[in-house]
Design a protein around this motif. Structure first.
Motif, PDB file in Angstrom:
ATOM      1  N   ALA A  52      46.002  34.297  47.814  1.00  0.00           N
ATOM      2  CA  ALA A  52      44.597  34.696  47.654  1.00  0.00           C
ATOM      3  C   ALA A  52      44.500  36.072  47.005  1.00  0.00           C
ATOM      4  N   SER A  53      45.310  37.020  47.444  1.00  0.00           N
ATOM      5  CA  SER A  53      45.312  38.358  46.843  1.00  0.00           C
ATOM      6  C   SER A  53      45.779  38.311  45.396  1.00  0.00           C
ATOM      7  N   GLU A  54      46.830  37.559  45.156  1.00  0.00           N
ATOM      8  CA  GLU A  54      47.360  37.425  43.799  1.00  0.00           C
ATOM      9  C   GLU A  54      46.309  36.815  42.867  1.00  0.00           C
ATOM     10  N   TYR A  55      45.673  35.735  43.302  1.00  0.00           N
ATOM     11  CA  TYR A  55      44.681  35.062  42.470  1.00  0.00           C
ATOM     12  C   TYR A  55      43.449  35.935  42.256  1.00  0.00           C
ATOM     13  N   ALA A  56      43.053  36.673  43.282  1.00  0.00           N
ATOM     14  CA  ALA A  56      41.919  37.584  43.150  1.00  0.00           C
ATOM     15  C   ALA A  56      42.220  38.633  42.084  1.00  0.00           C
ATOM     16  N   LEU A  57      43.391  39.196  42.147  1.00  0.00           N
ATOM     17  CA  LEU A  57      43.782  40.232  41.197  1.00  0.00           C
ATOM     18  C   LEU A  57      43.885  39.680  39.775  1.00  0.00           C
ATOM     19  N   LEU A  58      44.527  38.539  39.615  1.00  0.00           N
ATOM     20  CA  LEU A  58      44.650  37.934  38.283  1.00  0.00           C
ATOM     21  C   LEU A  58      43.281  37.603  37.692  1.00  0.00           C
ATOM     22  N   SER A  59      42.404  37.086  38.514  1.00  0.00           N
ATOM     23  CA  SER A  59      41.052  36.755  38.056  1.00  0.00           C
ATOM     24  C   SER A  59      40.283  38.001  37.654  1.00  0.00           C
ATOM     25  N   LEU A  60      40.377  39.036  38.471  1.00  0.00           N
ATOM     26  CA  LEU A  60      39.664  40.276  38.174  1.00  0.00           C
ATOM     27  C   LEU A  60      40.145  40.923  36.886  1.00  0.00           C
ATOM     28  N   ILE A  61      41.422  40.818  36.602  1.00  0.00           N
ATOM     29  CA  ILE A  61      41.960  41.369  35.354  1.00  0.00           C
ATOM     30  C   ILE A  61      41.312  40.673  34.157  1.00  0.00           C
ATOM     31  N   ILE A  62      41.251  39.358  34.205  1.00  0.00           N
ATOM     32  CA  ILE A  62      40.638  38.596  33.107  1.00  0.00           C
ATOM     33  C   ILE A  62      39.147  38.902  33.003  1.00  0.00           C
ATOM     34  N   ILE A  63      38.452  38.875  34.129  1.00  0.00           N
ATOM     35  CA  ILE A  63      37.005  39.114  34.144  1.00  0.00           C
ATOM     36  C   ILE A  63      36.689  40.512  33.604  1.00  0.00           C
ATOM     37  N   ALA A  64      37.499  41.493  33.967  1.00  0.00           N
ATOM     38  CA  ALA A  64      37.271  42.876  33.530  1.00  0.00           C
ATOM     39  C   ALA A  64      37.406  43.033  32.020  1.00  0.00           C
ATOM     40  N   GLN A  65      38.171  42.167  31.396  1.00  0.00           N
ATOM     41  CA  GLN A  65      38.417  42.283  29.965  1.00  0.00           C
ATOM     42  C   GLN A  65      37.426  41.492  29.118  1.00  0.00           C
ATOM     43  N   LYS A  66      36.450  40.869  29.758  1.00  0.00           N
ATOM     44  CA  LYS A  66      35.451  40.058  29.047  1.00  0.00           C
ATOM     45  C   LYS A  66      34.080  40.707  29.129  1.00  0.00           C
ATOM     46  N   ASN A  67      33.247  40.429  28.130  1.00  0.00           N
ATOM     47  CA  ASN A  67      31.892  40.982  28.088  1.00  0.00           C
ATOM     48  C   ASN A  67      30.829  39.990  28.534  1.00  0.00           C
ATOM     49  N   ALA A  68      31.261  38.809  28.933  1.00  0.00           N
ATOM     50  CA  ALA A  68      30.328  37.766  29.367  1.00  0.00           C
ATOM     51  C   ALA A  68      30.833  37.182  30.686  1.00  0.00           C
ATOM     52  N   PRO A  69      29.932  36.578  31.454  1.00  0.00           N
ATOM     53  CA  PRO A  69      30.363  35.956  32.715  1.00  0.00           C
ATOM     54  C   PRO A  69      31.452  34.901  32.482  1.00  0.00           C
ATOM     55  N   LYS A  71      32.579  49.251  38.013  1.00  0.00           N
ATOM     56  CA  LYS A  71      33.527  49.613  36.964  1.00  0.00           C
ATOM     57  C   LYS A  71      34.943  49.413  37.500  1.00  0.00           C
ATOM     58  N   PRO A  72      35.894  49.048  36.632  1.00  0.00           N
ATOM     59  CA  PRO A  72      37.281  48.835  37.089  1.00  0.00           C
ATOM     60  C   PRO A  72      37.879  50.031  37.839  1.00  0.00           C
ATOM     61  N   GLU A  73      37.460  51.233  37.469  1.00  0.00           N
ATOM     62  CA  GLU A  73      37.992  52.416  38.156  1.00  0.00           C
ATOM     63  C   GLU A  73      37.380  52.623  39.536  1.00  0.00           C
ATOM     64  N   GLU A  74      36.349  51.850  39.876  1.00  0.00           N
ATOM     65  CA  GLU A  74      35.723  51.936  41.196  1.00  0.00           C
ATOM     66  C   GLU A  74      36.221  50.846  42.157  1.00  0.00           C
ATOM     67  N   ILE A  75      37.038  49.951  41.648  1.00  0.00           N
ATOM     68  CA  ILE A  75      37.546  48.837  42.457  1.00  0.00           C
ATOM     69  C   ILE A  75      38.998  49.128  42.812  1.00  0.00           C
ATOM     70  N   THR A  76      39.241  49.390  44.089  1.00  0.00           N
ATOM     71  CA  THR A  76      40.605  49.716  44.511  1.00  0.00           C
ATOM     72  C   THR A  76      41.378  48.450  44.883  1.00  0.00           C
ATOM     73  N   LEU A  77      42.672  48.580  44.849  1.00  0.00           N
ATOM     74  CA  LEU A  77      43.537  47.482  45.255  1.00  0.00           C
ATOM     75  C   LEU A  77      43.290  47.135  46.725  1.00  0.00           C
ATOM     76  N   LYS A  78      42.986  48.135  47.537  1.00  0.00           N
ATOM     77  CA  LYS A  78      42.699  47.885  48.953  1.00  0.00           C
ATOM     78  C   LYS A  78      41.447  47.031  49.109  1.00  0.00           C
ATOM     79  N   MET A  79      40.409  47.318  48.332  1.00  0.00           N
ATOM     80  CA  MET A  79      39.185  46.520  48.378  1.00  0.00           C
ATOM     81  C   MET A  79      39.485  45.060  48.032  1.00  0.00           C
ATOM     82  N   ILE A  80      40.276  44.863  47.000  1.00  0.00           N
ATOM     83  CA  ILE A  80      40.608  43.511  46.533  1.00  0.00           C
ATOM     84  C   ILE A  80      41.396  42.756  47.597  1.00  0.00           C
ATOM     85  N   VAL A  81      42.437  43.385  48.106  1.00  0.00           N
ATOM     86  CA  VAL A  81      43.312  42.737  49.087  1.00  0.00           C
ATOM     87  C   VAL A  81      42.560  42.424  50.379  1.00  0.00           C
ATOM     88  N   GLU A  82      41.802  43.379  50.879  1.00  0.00           N
ATOM     89  CA  GLU A  82      41.087  43.144  52.140  1.00  0.00           C
ATOM     90  C   GLU A  82      40.015  42.071  51.979  1.00  0.00           C
TER      91      GLU A  82
END
Length: 136
Positions: free
Chosen positions: A6-23, A68-79
């Motif tokens: 779940a943590s791995e998939y959340a992180l991978l998804s967020l990386i892709i989403i962060a790099q896109k300008n559309a939903p 913003k990506p700089e406001e999202i910590t790894l702790k927030m994602i994992v928890e």
């Protein structure tokens, strides 16, 4: 502390989403990452519930970062993904929960070491951001 898929998939998804300008929709993300659509949908919904993502309905709906990506910590994602506080061991949050001290804390010889480790892990997870991960 066990980080699950779940943590791995959340992180991978967020990386892709962060790099896109559309939903980004669940179908596209699950195909791109080779993941179960239903499992990924649950993870993304949790991230939206915790205000890490914004969700949009409709034909052009999907998920975008709510911060913003700089406001999202790894702790927030994992928890959020794990649905629990990050802990090295169950007794890590308090010496009173340490079974080695009979619940008295001050007699526990293991808790001080675990607490130091927990504080270092928390510090790392609190300072590592999605932006840091993307740029790495």
């Amino acid at each position: 502390m066990l980080l699950t898929k779940a943590s791995e998939y959340a992180l991978l998804s967020l990386i892709i989403i962060a790099q896109k300008n559309a939903p980004q929709d669940v179908d596209t993300l699950s195909t791109q990452l080779g993941l179960s659509k239903s499992f990924l949908a649950k993870i993304l919904q949790s991230l939206a519930k915790d205000a890490i993502l914004s969700s949009f309905k409709g034909a052009h709906g999907g998920f975008m970062l709510a911060k913003k990506p700089e406001e999202i910590t790894l702790k927030m994602i994992v928890e959020c993904a794990e649905k629990k506080q990050t802990m090295v061991f169950e007794c890590a949050p308090s010496a009173q929960k340490c079974p080695g001290g009979g619940g008295k804390g001050s007699n526990c010889r293991v808790w001080p070491i675990l607490n130091k480790l927990q504080l270092k892990i928390d510090s790392f997870l609190d300072t590592m951001t999605l932006k840091d991960i993307i740029e790495h």
